[in-house]
Design a protein around this motif. Structure first.
Motif, mmCIF file in Angstrom:
data_model
loop_
_atom_site.group_PDB
_atom_site.id
_atom_site.type_symbol
_atom_site.label_atom_id
_atom_site.label_comp_id
_atom_site.label_asym_id
_atom_site.label_seq_id
_atom_site.Cartn_x
_atom_site.Cartn_y
_atom_site.Cartn_z
ATOM 1 N N ASP A 126 0.855 -1.188 0.000
ATOM 2 C CA ASP A 126 0.000 0.000 0.000
ATOM 3 C C ASP A 126 0.893 1.241 0.000
ATOM 4 O OD1 ASP A 126 -1.743 2.084 0.424
ATOM 5 O OD2 ASP A 126 -2.749 1.186 2.147
ATOM 6 N N PRO A 127 0.931 2.014 -1.094
ATOM 7 C CA PRO A 127 1.818 3.184 -1.147
ATOM 8 C C PRO A 127 1.415 4.289 -0.181
ATOM 9 C CG PRO A 127 0.412 3.134 -3.073
ATOM 10 C CD PRO A 127 0.170 1.853 -2.344
ATOM 11 N N ASN A 128 0.165 4.264 0.289
ATOM 12 C CA ASN A 128 -0.240 5.241 1.298
ATOM 13 C C ASN A 128 0.387 4.928 2.650
ATOM 14 O OD1 ASN A 128 -2.412 6.947 -0.126
ATOM 15 N ND2 ASN A 128 -3.059 4.858 -0.570
ATOM 16 N N GLU A 129 0.596 3.645 2.903
ATOM 17 C CA GLU A 129 1.193 3.233 4.173
ATOM 18 C C GLU A 129 2.716 3.203 4.095
ATOM 19 O OE1 GLU A 129 0.693 -0.276 7.554
ATOM 20 O OE2 GLU A 129 -0.322 -0.454 5.623
ATOM 21 N N TYR A 130 3.234 2.801 2.932
ATOM 22 C CA TYR A 130 4.686 2.714 2.731
ATOM 23 C C TYR A 130 5.066 3.534 1.501
ATOM 24 C CZ TYR A 130 4.539 -1.169 6.048
ATOM 25 O OH TYR A 130 4.353 -1.937 7.169
ATOM 26 N N PRO A 131 5.096 4.843 1.615
ATOM 27 C CA PRO A 131 5.355 5.674 0.438
ATOM 28 C C PRO A 131 6.835 5.826 0.081
ATOM 29 C CG PRO A 131 4.935 7.066 2.330
ATOM 30 C CD PRO A 131 4.751 5.650 2.800
ATOM 31 N N ILE A 132 7.718 5.507 1.005
ATOM 32 C CA ILE A 132 9.144 5.772 0.786
ATOM 33 C C ILE A 132 9.863 4.521 0.295
ATOM 34 C CG2 ILE A 132 11.289 6.615 1.809
ATOM 35 C CD1 ILE A 132 8.988 8.665 1.720
ATOM 36 N N LEU A 133 10.529 4.630 -0.837
ATOM 37 C CA LEU A 133 11.371 3.551 -1.362
ATOM 38 C C LEU A 133 12.822 4.000 -1.247
ATOM 39 C CD1 LEU A 133 11.138 0.752 -2.782
ATOM 40 C CD2 LEU A 133 11.501 1.970 -4.935
ATOM 41 N N ARG A 134 13.656 3.135 -0.676
ATOM 42 C CA ARG A 134 15.057 3.496 -0.441
ATOM 43 C C ARG A 134 15.960 2.363 -0.923
ATOM 44 N NH1 ARG A 134 15.570 4.592 5.506
ATOM 45 N NH2 ARG A 134 14.226 6.348 4.944
ATOM 46 N N TRP A 135 17.035 2.725 -1.598
ATOM 47 C CA TRP A 135 17.996 1.736 -2.076
ATOM 48 C C TRP A 135 19.351 2.400 -2.291
ATOM 49 C CZ3 TRP A 135 14.619 4.323 -5.216
ATOM 50 C CH2 TRP A 135 15.124 4.908 -6.370
ATOM 51 N N ARG A 136 20.358 1.578 -2.539
ATOM 52 C CA ARG A 136 21.659 2.116 -2.956
ATOM 53 C C ARG A 136 22.125 1.345 -4.177
ATOM 54 N NH1 ARG A 136 26.908 0.112 -0.200
ATOM 55 N NH2 ARG A 136 26.477 -2.068 0.256
ATOM 56 N N TRP A 137 22.893 2.051 -5.027
ATOM 57 C CA TRP A 137 23.395 1.426 -6.234
ATOM 58 C C TRP A 137 24.727 2.051 -6.638
ATOM 59 C CZ3 TRP A 137 18.947 2.930 -10.198
ATOM 60 C CH2 TRP A 137 18.777 4.322 -10.205
ATOM 61 N N ARG A 138 25.406 1.355 -7.535
ATOM 62 C CA ARG A 138 26.719 1.793 -8.006
ATOM 63 C C ARG A 138 26.869 1.302 -9.441
ATOM 64 N NH1 ARG A 138 32.539 0.319 -5.112
ATOM 65 N NH2 ARG A 138 33.833 0.457 -6.979
ATOM 66 N N VAL A 139 27.377 2.166 -10.328
ATOM 67 C CA VAL A 139 27.576 1.750 -11.719
ATOM 68 C C VAL A 139 29.019 2.018 -12.131
ATOM 69 C CG1 VAL A 139 25.166 2.203 -12.284
ATOM 70 C CG2 VAL A 139 26.869 3.970 -12.731
ATOM 71 N N SER A 140 29.500 1.175 -13.049
ATOM 72 C CA SER A 140 30.871 1.342 -13.546
ATOM 73 C C SER A 140 30.966 2.505 -14.519
ATOM 74 C CB SER A 140 31.344 0.055 -14.227
ATOM 75 O OG SER A 140 30.511 -0.254 -15.353
ATOM 76 N N ASN A 141 29.895 2.709 -15.286
ATOM 77 C CA ASN A 141 29.876 3.773 -16.298
ATOM 78 C C ASN A 141 28.449 3.987 -16.767
ATOM 79 O OD1 ASN A 141 30.586 1.000 -17.638
ATOM 80 N ND2 ASN A 141 29.612 2.199 -19.278
ATOM 81 N N VAL A 142 28.167 5.172 -17.255
ATOM 82 C CA VAL A 142 26.885 5.407 -17.931
ATOM 83 C C VAL A 142 27.071 5.078 -19.406
ATOM 84 C CG1 VAL A 142 26.100 7.155 -16.305
ATOM 85 C CG2 VAL A 142 27.439 7.856 -18.301
ATOM 86 N N LEU A 143 25.974 4.985 -20.121
ATOM 87 C CA LEU A 143 26.030 4.635 -21.542
ATOM 88 C C LEU A 143 26.020 5.913 -22.370
ATOM 89 C CD1 LEU A 143 23.473 1.745 -21.198
ATOM 90 C CD2 LEU A 143 25.949 1.517 -21.484
ATOM 91 N N GLU A 144 27.103 6.169 -23.079
ATOM 92 C CA GLU A 144 27.277 7.436 -23.792
ATOM 93 C C GLU A 144 26.166 7.697 -24.793
ATOM 94 O OE1 GLU A 144 31.098 7.838 -25.525
ATOM 95 O OE2 GLU A 144 32.193 7.622 -23.632
#
Length: 248
Positions: A95-113
């Protein structure tokens, strides 16, 4: 005797109240763990509770593995893509009204040009997280979904927010996917300034959905992860840490 019975009644009500409170706390914790990668084994290939998403016309799949993080001993999910695409999804009703916050961490080697979130040819990302919703398509939408499946798109959300690590578009914008307005793109990070290091993200999916679709959201039906390079032919590696959903 009456005083004894009264005392027992009060004690009984107190016990019931404690059980109700305890039960509520069990059903509605402050935090829901969506991706518990850090508690998994580095020998696993697919995290428990997750399944693979493939695309009919794409032969090369992204490789996903649980590994030790490059900079510490934490187990994380690694995604390596070399001209291909596939994803992982976990089916969770939230239920997004009850749990509206999404939290994560990520890491990338490079973006795509050559990545460009506004074009089909550039629709590739070093990292992305989908949030799918239980939206009623209606007759027209069901016809559209049938047509998309005929083209090889097997797992199509009726409504989704797509949080991406982009290139060539500024972070913070919201705009339709180049493929369908059922999916709204939200670049939460863009460009190469933060590549090679862990970045923690937090989004309010309730507010983002309202901004994206102009209405209150239905229930969340799943969270998906994807690193893809099939359109640009590029190559990249991403790492995803634990994903959690938090109450207000």
């Amino acid at each position: 005797m009456s005083s004894i019975r009264s005392s027992k009644t009060v004690a009984g009500l107190a016990i019931i109240l404690l059980l109700v409170v305890a039960g509520a706390a069990t059903v509605h914790p402050d935090v829901l763990t969506i991706g518990a990668f850090s508690s998994a084994s580095a020998q696993q290939i697919t995290p428990t509770g997750w399944e693979r998403i493939t695309f009919g016309k794409i032969d090369v799949e992204t490789e996903y593995n649980l590994v030790r993080a490059p900079d510490d001993s934490t187990v994380v999910l690694r995604a390596t893509s070399d001209g291909g695409a596939s994803g992982l999804v976990t089916r969770r009703r939230i239920d997004p009204n009850e749990y509206p916050i999404l939290r994560w961490r990520w890491r990338v080697s490079n973006v795509l040009e050559d990545g460009n979130a506004r074009t089909k040819d550039g629709d590739d990302y070093a990292a992305r997280i989908y949030v799918t919703f239980d939206h009623d398509l209606g007759i027209g939408g069901r016809i559209k979904r049938t047509a998309l499946k005929a083209l090889g798109y097997d797992d199509i959300p009726s409504r989704a927010l797509n949080y991406v690590w982009a290139n060539q578009v500024d972070a913070g914008q919201i705009f339709p996917s180049a493929y369908t307005d059922w999916v709204m793109m939200i670049p939460v990070r863009s460009g190469s300034s933060d590549t090679g290091r862990w970045v923690t993200e937090q989004r309010n999916i309730l507010e983002d959905y309202r901004r994206a679709f102009g209405e209150d959201p239905p229930a969340v039906t799943g969270i998906a992860i994807m690193t893809d390079t099939d359109n640009t032919g590029g190559k990249t590696t991403a790492y995803y840490g634990d994903i959690i959903s938090v109450q207000r």
